[in-house]
Design a protein around this motif. Sequence first.
Motif, PDB file in Angstrom:
ATOM      1  N   UNK A   1     -26.007 -71.994  22.512  1.00 46.39           N
ATOM      2  CA  UNK A   1     -25.609 -71.273  23.723  1.00 46.39           C
ATOM      3  C   UNK A   1     -26.689 -70.269  24.107  1.00 46.39           C
ATOM      4  N   UNK A   2     -26.766 -70.001  25.404  1.00 51.58           N
ATOM      5  CA  UNK A   2     -27.672 -68.979  25.912  1.00 51.58           C
ATOM      6  C   UNK A   2     -26.825 -67.843  26.484  1.00 51.58           C
ATOM      7  N   UNK A   3     -27.153 -66.648  26.053  1.00 52.08           N
ATOM      8  CA  UNK A   3     -26.471 -65.452  26.548  1.00 52.08           C
ATOM      9  C   UNK A   3     -27.429 -64.699  27.452  1.00 52.08           C
ATOM     10  N   UNK A   4     -26.974 -64.374  28.637  1.00 53.61           N
ATOM     11  CA  UNK A   4     -27.807 -63.647  29.600  1.00 53.61           C
ATOM     12  C   UNK A   4     -27.049 -62.415  30.060  1.00 53.61           C
ATOM     13  N   UNK A   5     -27.625 -61.260  29.820  1.00 59.73           N
ATOM     14  CA  UNK A   5     -26.995 -60.011  30.219  1.00 59.73           C
ATOM     15  C   UNK A   5     -27.395 -59.642  31.635  1.00 59.73           C
TER      16      UNK A   5
END
Length: 348
Positions: A168-172
């Motif tokens: 998964x990619x987490x982008x804030x």
Amino acid sequence: MFIDHIRIFAKAGDGGDGHVSFRREKFVPRGGPDGGDGGNGGHVILKVDSSTDHLRQYHFDPKLIAPNGNPGGKHKKTGKGGKTIIGKVPPGTVVYRSNAKSMQEAVQMERSDEGIDLEPVVDLTEEGQEFRICEGGIGGKGNVHFKTATHQTPTESTPGTEGEVGVYYLELRRIADAGLVGFPNAGKSTLIGKLSEAKPKVANYPFTTLQPVVGVVEFPGYRRCTLADIPGLIEGAHENRGLGHEFLRHITRCRMLLFVVDIAGSEGRDPISDLQILRKEVKEYDEELANFPWMVIANKMDVEGAEENLKIFEQRFPKIKVLPVSAESGEGMDDLRNYLDNEIGYRG
């Protein structure tokens, strides 16, 4: 170190296997089947926690792995389930699912010409909001479930199912009521420092601010708003020049955009041209973002030439709200506070 986007590996626990056993006691030499079920595997959950404002913890350990469920036991005992693992993320975290099955595969795909496919999964914005990114496996059935009138001594059982796994990619994307947008050295850091309790680094050279800073502005009557100091943009930011995408993503959550211009042109720039370029960069990055409410903060009114430039600027943009201020001397700051209170202030 500020981390606002990261790749992580998540693996839910596998279900425990069902058990095969028969009841054997002193006066029950030929008891029936009593094998218990396996425990369920642990889930992997992401949970919004406003006490954190970055994704740095995943930089050092980019994985969330839940334990497996235990196998079933004798006397129809169900195996212990795996503990659910909870990964904390700040408000404003967007989660994407990758088509890669492992971190190594993800890296290889990113380096290849084909690239990697990312599917938006969830937008985590509210405090306490949870999302299960990997479902734990189901525990297998013990042989006690396979007993029938004609099959008194079953030796069958089922294995537990595998837990889900994924990259998964987490982008804030920072959440603030308003975002300060401007070129380097326009005075955004000084502004947010004077308006709020935030303490951004301030110096007379470009790119002092290398990460977004969010400050809380307090108004009378227990009202407040939040401002995001976005690192200075440069021309071509929408094409990711000067880390443009890294910066621009943080204003997509703001209710209002505050364009800060050096009205004195102290860096040898033209305030009119600066605003036109900034508006273009925002529009090229996101058409919807360009339609957000916006106004102009004409900063550095204490510098020679500012008064004359302000008149020219207001003649060029007669329909745009312009507030002249000097973050350094405090000139016009009360008017700016009142404007923010009326436009985006709320009772906190």
